[in-house]
Each structure stands twice: as structure tokens, then as C-alpha cells.
Write a protein that holds these residues in place. Sequence first.
Motif, PDB file in Angstrom:
ATOM      1  N   THR A   1       0.813  -0.784  -0.064  1.00  0.00           N
ATOM      2  CA  THR A   1       0.223   0.023  -0.259  1.00  0.00           C
ATOM      3  C   THR A   1       0.836   1.275  -0.057  1.00  0.00           C
ATOM      4  O   THR A   1       0.727   2.175  -1.279  1.00  0.00           O
ATOM      5  N   GLN A   2       1.619   1.135   0.773  1.00  0.00           N
ATOM      6  CA  GLN A   2       2.549   2.548   1.172  1.00  0.00           C
ATOM      7  C   GLN A   2       3.953   2.759  -0.327  1.00  0.00           C
ATOM      8  O   GLN A   2       3.098   3.587  -0.841  1.00  0.00           O
ATOM      9  N   ALA A   3       4.063   1.379  -1.438  1.00  0.00           N
ATOM     10  CA  ALA A   3       4.550   1.672  -2.023  1.00  0.00           C
ATOM     11  C   ALA A   3       3.719   2.111  -3.478  1.00  0.00           C
ATOM     12  O   ALA A   3       4.448   2.383  -4.251  1.00  0.00           O
ATOM     13  N   GLY A   4       2.294   1.150  -3.106  1.00  0.00           N
ATOM     14  CA  GLY A   4       1.441   2.072  -4.303  1.00  0.00           C
ATOM     15  C   GLY A   4       1.166   3.326  -3.761  1.00  0.00           C
ATOM     16  O   GLY A   4       1.408   4.042  -4.991  1.00  0.00           O
ATOM     17  N   LEU A   5       1.327   3.719  -2.813  1.00  0.00           N
ATOM     18  CA  LEU A   5       0.977   5.661  -2.857  1.00  0.00           C
ATOM     19  C   LEU A   5       2.330   6.032  -3.374  1.00  0.00           C
ATOM     20  O   LEU A   5       2.000   7.663  -3.909  1.00  0.00           O
ATOM     21  N   LEU A   6       2.973   6.016  -2.874  1.00  0.00           N
ATOM     22  CA  LEU A   6       4.475   6.623  -3.925  1.00  0.00           C
ATOM     23  C   LEU A   6       5.062   6.531  -4.994  1.00  0.00           C
ATOM     24  O   LEU A   6       4.586   7.570  -6.197  1.00  0.00           O
ATOM     25  N   ALA A   7       4.311   5.208  -5.427  1.00  0.00           N
ATOM     26  CA  ALA A   7       4.152   5.677  -6.973  1.00  0.00           C
ATOM     27  C   ALA A   7       3.192   6.465  -7.846  1.00  0.00           C
ATOM     28  O   ALA A   7       3.450   7.035  -8.751  1.00  0.00           O
ATOM     29  N   ARG A   8       1.956   6.412  -7.140  1.00  0.00           N
ATOM     30  CA  ARG A   8       1.369   7.036  -7.265  1.00  0.00           C
ATOM     31  C   ARG A   8       1.300   8.561  -7.355  1.00  0.00           C
ATOM     32  O   ARG A   8       1.532   9.026  -8.178  1.00  0.00           O
ATOM     33  N   ASP A   9       2.180   9.086  -6.709  1.00  0.00           N
ATOM     34  CA  ASP A   9       2.456  10.344  -5.701  1.00  0.00           C
ATOM     35  C   ASP A   9       3.340  10.320  -7.089  1.00  0.00           C
ATOM     36  O   ASP A   9       3.231  11.679  -7.442  1.00  0.00           O
ATOM     37  N   ALA A  10       4.945   9.146  -8.012  1.00  0.00           N
ATOM     38  CA  ALA A  10       5.390  10.065  -8.285  1.00  0.00           C
ATOM     39  C   ALA A  10       5.117   9.936  -9.612  1.00  0.00           C
ATOM     40  O   ALA A  10       5.393  10.083 -10.603  1.00  0.00           O
TER      41      ALA A  10
END
Length: 54
Positions: free
Chosen positions: A42-51
Motif C-alpha cells: 500500500t505504501q509503495a502504491g501510494l508512492l508510485a501514484r504520487d510519482a
Amino acid sequence: MPACLGEGMSNAQIAGRLHLSEATVQGHGSRVLDKLGCADRTQAGLLARDAGLG
């Protein structure tokens, strides 16, 4: 693969899209989490989305 995490895809969905085994996806996913310093997908997905990757 980070873009797939950003889309919220499961290991099975990622494996199908990238023509890999689920075990390979799981191994790569663990290494991605380690390199990004993320505790979970989830944290990685949010990071990817924000990028802008997802």
C-alpha cells in the motif's frame, strides 16, 4: 512493476501482465519494497501514484 503497484494490481495480475510467474513477481516486489523503504504494498502504491506512475 512499481506502476503496477500504483494501479493496485495483485501479484497474479502483475504476473499475467508481465508474463512472469507469481513467485517471480513476489520476489521482485519484496526487493522493490526494500529499495523504496516501504513497509508494505500500500505504501509503495501510494508512492508510485504520487510519482505519477499509477
